[in-house]
Design a protein around this motif. Structure first.
Motif, PDB file in Angstrom:
ATOM      1  N   PRO A 159      49.120   5.074  25.032  1.00 14.78           N
ATOM      2  CA  PRO A 159      49.522   6.148  25.945  1.00 14.78           C
ATOM      3  C   PRO A 159      50.661   5.696  26.852  1.00 14.78           C
ATOM      4  O   PRO A 159      50.799   4.508  27.170  1.00 14.78           O
ATOM      5  CB  PRO A 159      48.255   6.423  26.753  1.00 14.78           C
ATOM      6  CG  PRO A 159      47.139   5.869  25.942  1.00 14.78           C
ATOM      7  CD  PRO A 159      47.709   4.696  25.203  1.00 14.78           C
ATOM      8  N   GLY A 160      51.480   6.646  27.262  1.00 14.81           N
ATOM      9  CA  GLY A 160      52.587   6.361  28.170  1.00 14.81           C
ATOM     10  C   GLY A 160      52.792   7.511  29.135  1.00 14.81           C
ATOM     11  O   GLY A 160      52.183   8.578  28.999  1.00 14.81           O
ATOM     12  N   GLU A 161      53.651   7.291  30.125  1.00 12.30           N
ATOM     13  CA  GLU A 161      53.984   8.319  31.110  1.00 12.30           C
ATOM     14  C   GLU A 161      55.266   9.030  30.700  1.00 12.30           C
ATOM     15  O   GLU A 161      56.104   8.472  29.967  1.00 12.30           O
ATOM     16  CB  GLU A 161      54.151   7.683  32.491  1.00 12.30           C
ATOM     17  CG  GLU A 161      52.908   6.978  33.016  1.00 12.30           C
ATOM     18  CD  GLU A 161      51.759   7.940  33.254  1.00 12.30           C
ATOM     19  OE1 GLU A 161      52.040   9.111  33.612  1.00 12.30           O
ATOM     20  OE2 GLU A 161      50.597   7.540  33.060  1.00 12.30           O
ATOM     21  N   ALA A 162      55.414  10.270  31.155  1.00 15.29           N
ATOM     22  CA  ALA A 162      56.625  11.033  30.866  1.00 15.29           C
ATOM     23  C   ALA A 162      57.852  10.234  31.276  1.00 15.29           C
ATOM     24  O   ALA A 162      57.882   9.608  32.344  1.00 15.29           O
ATOM     25  CB  ALA A 162      56.591  12.365  31.607  1.00 15.29           C
ATOM     26  N   GLY A 163      58.839  10.211  30.423  1.00 16.24           N
ATOM     27  CA  GLY A 163      60.061   9.467  30.692  1.00 16.24           C
ATOM     28  C   GLY A 163      60.026   8.032  30.217  1.00 16.24           C
ATOM     29  O   GLY A 163      60.997   7.291  30.406  1.00 16.24           O
ATOM     30  N   ILE A 208      57.413   8.540  22.069  1.00 23.63           N
ATOM     31  CA  ILE A 208      57.244   9.851  21.448  1.00 23.63           C
ATOM     32  C   ILE A 208      56.580  10.736  22.494  1.00 23.63           C
ATOM     33  O   ILE A 208      55.500  10.413  22.992  1.00 23.63           O
ATOM     34  CB  ILE A 208      56.373   9.772  20.185  1.00 23.63           C
ATOM     35  CG1 ILE A 208      57.019   8.862  19.134  1.00 23.63           C
ATOM     36  CG2 ILE A 208      56.129  11.157  19.604  1.00 23.63           C
ATOM     37  CD1 ILE A 208      56.114   8.570  17.948  1.00 23.63           C
ATOM     38  N   GLU A 209      57.205  11.853  22.822  1.00 30.79           N
ATOM     39  CA  GLU A 209      56.694  12.714  23.894  1.00 30.79           C
ATOM     40  C   GLU A 209      56.382  14.095  23.340  1.00 30.79           C
ATOM     41  O   GLU A 209      57.194  14.703  22.630  1.00 30.79           O
ATOM     42  CB  GLU A 209      57.705  12.823  25.032  1.00 30.79           C
ATOM     43  CG  GLU A 209      57.161  13.571  26.244  1.00 30.79           C
ATOM     44  CD  GLU A 209      58.028  13.410  27.484  1.00 30.79           C
ATOM     45  OE1 GLU A 209      57.837  14.193  28.426  1.00 30.79           O
ATOM     46  OE2 GLU A 209      58.887  12.507  27.497  1.00 30.79           O
ATOM     47  N   LEU A 210      55.191  14.579  23.656  1.00 31.38           N
ATOM     48  CA  LEU A 210      54.717  15.898  23.223  1.00 31.38           C
ATOM     49  C   LEU A 210      54.650  16.814  24.439  1.00 31.38           C
ATOM     50  O   LEU A 210      54.117  16.443  25.480  1.00 31.38           O
ATOM     51  CB  LEU A 210      53.328  15.794  22.592  1.00 31.38           C
ATOM     52  CG  LEU A 210      53.109  14.697  21.539  1.00 31.38           C
ATOM     53  CD1 LEU A 210      51.670  14.723  21.051  1.00 31.38           C
ATOM     54  CD2 LEU A 210      54.080  14.855  20.382  1.00 31.38           C
ATOM     55  N   ARG A 211      55.175  18.037  24.259  1.00 30.37           N
ATOM     56  CA  ARG A 211      55.242  18.940  25.419  1.00 30.37           C
ATOM     57  C   ARG A 211      55.188  20.389  24.936  1.00 30.37           C
ATOM     58  O   ARG A 211      55.676  20.721  23.858  1.00 30.37           O
ATOM     59  CB  ARG A 211      56.541  18.668  26.183  1.00 30.37           C
ATOM     60  CG  ARG A 211      56.740  19.476  27.453  1.00 30.37           C
ATOM     61  CD  ARG A 211      57.859  18.861  28.316  1.00 30.37           C
ATOM     62  NE  ARG A 211      59.123  18.755  27.605  1.00 30.37           N
ATOM     63  CZ  ARG A 211      60.001  19.772  27.509  1.00 30.37           C
ATOM     64  NH1 ARG A 211      59.724  20.956  28.044  1.00 30.37           N
ATOM     65  NH2 ARG A 211      61.155  19.583  26.873  1.00 30.37           N
ATOM     66  N   ILE A 212      54.580  21.236  25.768  1.00 28.94           N
ATOM     67  CA  ILE A 212      54.527  22.678  25.490  1.00 28.94           C
ATOM     68  C   ILE A 212      55.540  23.392  26.369  1.00 28.94           C
ATOM     69  O   ILE A 212      55.647  23.113  27.573  1.00 28.94           O
ATOM     70  CB  ILE A 212      53.109  23.235  25.739  1.00 28.94           C
ATOM     71  CG1 ILE A 212      52.131  22.670  24.693  1.00 28.94           C
ATOM     72  CG2 ILE A 212      53.100  24.772  25.690  1.00 28.94           C
ATOM     73  CD1 ILE A 212      50.681  23.041  24.941  1.00 28.94           C
ATOM     74  N   ARG A 215      64.566   8.230  21.567  1.00 32.58           N
ATOM     75  CA  ARG A 215      63.145   8.527  21.637  1.00 32.58           C
ATOM     76  C   ARG A 215      62.901   9.790  20.802  1.00 32.58           C
ATOM     77  O   ARG A 215      63.831  10.367  20.244  1.00 32.58           O
ATOM     78  CB  ARG A 215      62.692   8.753  23.089  1.00 32.58           C
ATOM     79  CG  ARG A 215      63.352   9.929  23.764  1.00 32.58           C
ATOM     80  CD  ARG A 215      63.093   9.950  25.270  1.00 32.58           C
ATOM     81  NE  ARG A 215      63.577  11.172  25.893  1.00 32.58           N
ATOM     82  CZ  ARG A 215      62.808  12.193  26.243  1.00 32.58           C
ATOM     83  NH1 ARG A 215      61.498  12.114  26.062  1.00 32.58           N
ATOM     84  NH2 ARG A 215      63.311  13.286  26.781  1.00 32.58           N
ATOM     85  N   VAL A 216      61.646  10.206  20.706  1.00 32.48           N
ATOM     86  CA  VAL A 216      61.298  11.420  19.960  1.00 32.48           C
ATOM     87  C   VAL A 216      60.630  12.391  20.928  1.00 32.48           C
ATOM     88  O   VAL A 216      59.702  12.007  21.655  1.00 32.48           O
ATOM     89  CB  VAL A 216      60.345  11.113  18.782  1.00 32.48           C
ATOM     90  CG1 VAL A 216      59.853  12.409  18.140  1.00 32.48           C
ATOM     91  CG2 VAL A 216      61.031  10.239  17.750  1.00 32.48           C
ATOM     92  N   THR A 276      55.889   1.358  20.731  1.00 37.68           N
ATOM     93  CA  THR A 276      56.241   2.764  20.944  1.00 37.68           C
ATOM     94  C   THR A 276      55.064   3.508  21.548  1.00 37.68           C
ATOM     95  O   THR A 276      53.974   3.557  20.958  1.00 37.68           O
ATOM     96  CB  THR A 276      56.669   3.438  19.630  1.00 37.68           C
ATOM     97  OG1 THR A 276      57.812   2.761  19.113  1.00 37.68           O
ATOM     98  CG2 THR A 276      57.004   4.902  19.847  1.00 37.68           C
ATOM     99  N   ALA A 277      55.281   4.097  22.709  1.00 37.45           N
ATOM    100  CA  ALA A 277      54.214   4.820  23.402  1.00 37.45           C
ATOM    101  C   ALA A 277      54.178   6.276  22.945  1.00 37.45           C
ATOM    102  O   ALA A 277      55.168   6.826  22.460  1.00 37.45           O
ATOM    103  CB  ALA A 277      54.424   4.743  24.908  1.00 37.45           C
ATOM    104  N   LEU A 278      53.026   6.893  23.133  1.00 32.04           N
ATOM    105  CA  LEU A 278      52.837   8.309  22.837  1.00 32.04           C
ATOM    106  C   LEU A 278      52.454   9.009  24.130  1.00 32.04           C
ATOM    107  O   LEU A 278      51.415   8.709  24.726  1.00 32.04           O
ATOM    108  CB  LEU A 278      51.761   8.494  21.772  1.00 32.04           C
ATOM    109  CG  LEU A 278      51.440   9.916  21.332  1.00 32.04           C
ATOM    110  CD1 LEU A 278      52.679  10.639  20.821  1.00 32.04           C
ATOM    111  CD2 LEU A 278      50.356   9.922  20.256  1.00 32.04           C
TER     112      LEU A 278
END
Length: 541
Positions: free
Chosen positions: A54-58, A63-67, A83-84, A25-27
């Protein structure tokens, strides 16, 4: 389950299926969320044995963190599908969403290392939308009466963050000890940080701990604490007490006291509890001394993370000023309204001094006596009255009334509570606390910045005792400060207790020595030391 979250979120929608946190699982950290990503890897990732590369968007299954600036700054939306995704109105909002993810992953996510590498780490599909009720959600920790080493302070910052609390009020000075290094005044810690012995129990107790007690934080310790707090989106409010609660400072520098009334050279750091008669002298030398102290304090606590500085102002007996020719001459020279006016003069001076340097003064509600400068804020501790008065006068308020949220007060009326003092305030009592007094109009209520629980450590000699007094009541307080709860009488305490059954294992994993629901464990019970029975509690014999 999401419904076992503490504090309770605003809304949860459940779906079918589950997300599984696996080895691969990437972050994915969007711009501005890098610190949150590091925290997730170093805490949750380590605890569950998941490296979270670490991973790229998509990235599928990540698990993806975004503002998203369209959300409120501390709001978040946690979406669990295949996904999260955690979206916050700021990095702080993303961080609170990450704390919710940690709760959903179970108690093992609170450990320091992975206890079961092969365990399945699944979360049911759901959407959690949440935002705090108050901007100020705090805990005041007194490290003067009993010193807490730096590692213990860092631990408490983690405990605050785990409960979505975002203000750490750091009570650094008092009669019983000065805890912050001030380089231009080294005797503050050489002398003022140490006492020869300590009263054991309430001040009426005949028992003493004859072992010397003390300690202080170096300036690098303070910088580390502030940086650690900032990474967890916690603001640190340092407290430097004036003009009362100052015997430790006077013991170190006797010229700060009322030398025309008592021989201040004979004073030592106070070894008992209560309201101390030895207060600061109203001299220009005292003002310059504390300006020097605060100059170093402001450097240690930057404005970005510590916009407020607490200047105490409480429990300042006026007897020495009444007896002091120098103090009386000062009152006459300044045209003040007696000794209350002299205290107000102290507070107004440092309020202006701080304002000139881009900071805001905050003090206990006694600072209202004699008048208060417009920009100062008030910690309302003697009940609601001070907060109501301050809000009606246009001052911002933090509600922390002794009768509701002093966590040093006993948790039950029985004889087994260790060194029982104060009012009986149960877990349910704290859960039904309401920070905004109904007497305030809507406009006045906007001056209530929020609320905090206060922890005075006279009878808390070590970390285990602090834990026992603070938990589980801090979890109830956190829900009051964060969640959009109904009026106190309509709150569903039974549901909170049900959710706490899931929360106790999290506290266990964190090593918190909380008071169990059924009462103290044998080693937590009262050791037969005199307490302070009030509020109809049974006497201590």
């Amino acid at each position: 389950m999401a419904m076992d979250l503490v504090p309770a979120p605003r809304s949860v929608e459940h779906g079918e299926g589950a997300f599984v946190l696996g080895e691969a699982t990437a972050l994915v950290a969007g711009p501005g969320t890098e610190t949150v990503a590091r925290w997730l890897r170093n805490t949750v990732g380590v605890a569950l044995g998941r490296p979270m590369p670490p991973g790229e968007a998509g990235t599928p299954g990540a698990i993806e963190l975004r503002i998203d600036a369209d959300l409120e700054p501390e709001a978040y939306r946690l979406t669990v599908t295949h996904r999260v995704e955690i979206v916050g109105g700021s990095a702080a909002g993303v961080f609170w969403g990450a704390q919710t993810l940690r709760q959903l992953l179970g108690p093992d996510a609170y450990r320091k290392a992975c206890a079961d590498p092969g365990a399945r780490r699944g979360i049911t599909r759901q959407v959690v939308e949440d935002a705090p009720r108050f901007a100020w959600r705090g805990l005041m920790l007194d490290v003067s009466r009993h010193f807490m080493p730096k590692d213990g302070v860092l631990r408490y910052l983690d405990l605050l963050a785990a409960h979505k609390l975002n203000v750490f009020h750091f009570h650094l000075t008092d009669d019983q000890g000065w805890r912050v290094e001030i380089k231009r005044f080294p005797r503050l810690t050489e002398v003022g940080a140490w006492r020869a012995r300590t009263k054991y129990g309430h001040r009426a107790s005949e028992l003493w701990d004859e072992k010397p007690h003390g300690g202080f934080y170096t300036q690098d310790d303070i910088r580390e604490i502030v940086a650690y707090a900032a990474e967890r989106h916690i603001s640190v409010v340092p407290e430097i007490d004036i003009p009362g609660h100052s015997q430790a400072a006077i013991a170190a520098y006797p010229e700060l006291g009322n030398t025309d009334v008592i021989d201040t050279t004979r004073l030592s750091v106070w070894d008992t509890w209560g309201v101390n008669p030895n207060v600061l002298a109203p001299t220009d030398n005292t003002l310059r001394f504390y300006e020097g102290v605060l100059e170093e304090v402001l450097e240690l606590f930057p404005a970005e993370t510590s916009p407020f500085v607490h200047i105490g102002g409480d429990e300042c007996p006026k007897d020495q000023w009444k007896a002091s020719p120098a103090a009386q001459a000062r009152i006459k020279e300044l045209g003040l309204d007696g000794e209350d006016g002299l205290q107000s003069w102290f507070i107004r001076h440092f309020d202006r001094w701080l304002a000139d340097r881009g900071r805001r003064a905050i003090g206990w509600d006694e600072i209202l006596e004699g008048g208060l400068a417009p920009g100062a804020a008030v910690s309302s501790w003697r009940g609601y009255a001070g907060g109501i008065e301050a809000a009606r006068a246009g001052h911002d308020v933090v509600m922390c009334p002794e009768q509701q949220v002093y966590l040093d007060h006993r948790q039950a009326p029985g004889p087994d509570e260790p060194m029982p003092i104060g009012y009986v305030r149960t877990l349910e009592d704290v859960y039904r606390f309401e920070p905004v007094p109904p007497q305030l109009t809507e406009a006045e209520a906007r001056h209530v910045l929020g609320t905090q629980a206060n922890v005075w450590t006279e009878v808390m000699q070590d970390q285990g005792r602090v834990d026992y007094q603070v938990f589980p009541r801090l979890a109830a307080f956190a829900e009051v400060a964060w969640s959009a709860l109904p009026a106190p009488a309509a709150r569903d305490f039974a549901d909170f207790e049900r959710r706490m059954r899931s929360h106790y294992p999290r506290l266990d994993a964190l090593g918190v020595a909380y008071r169990p629901p059924g009462g103290p464990l044998p080693w937590q019970k009262r050791p037969g030391v005199l307490g302070r029975p009030i509020d109809g509690s049974p006497p201590n014999v």
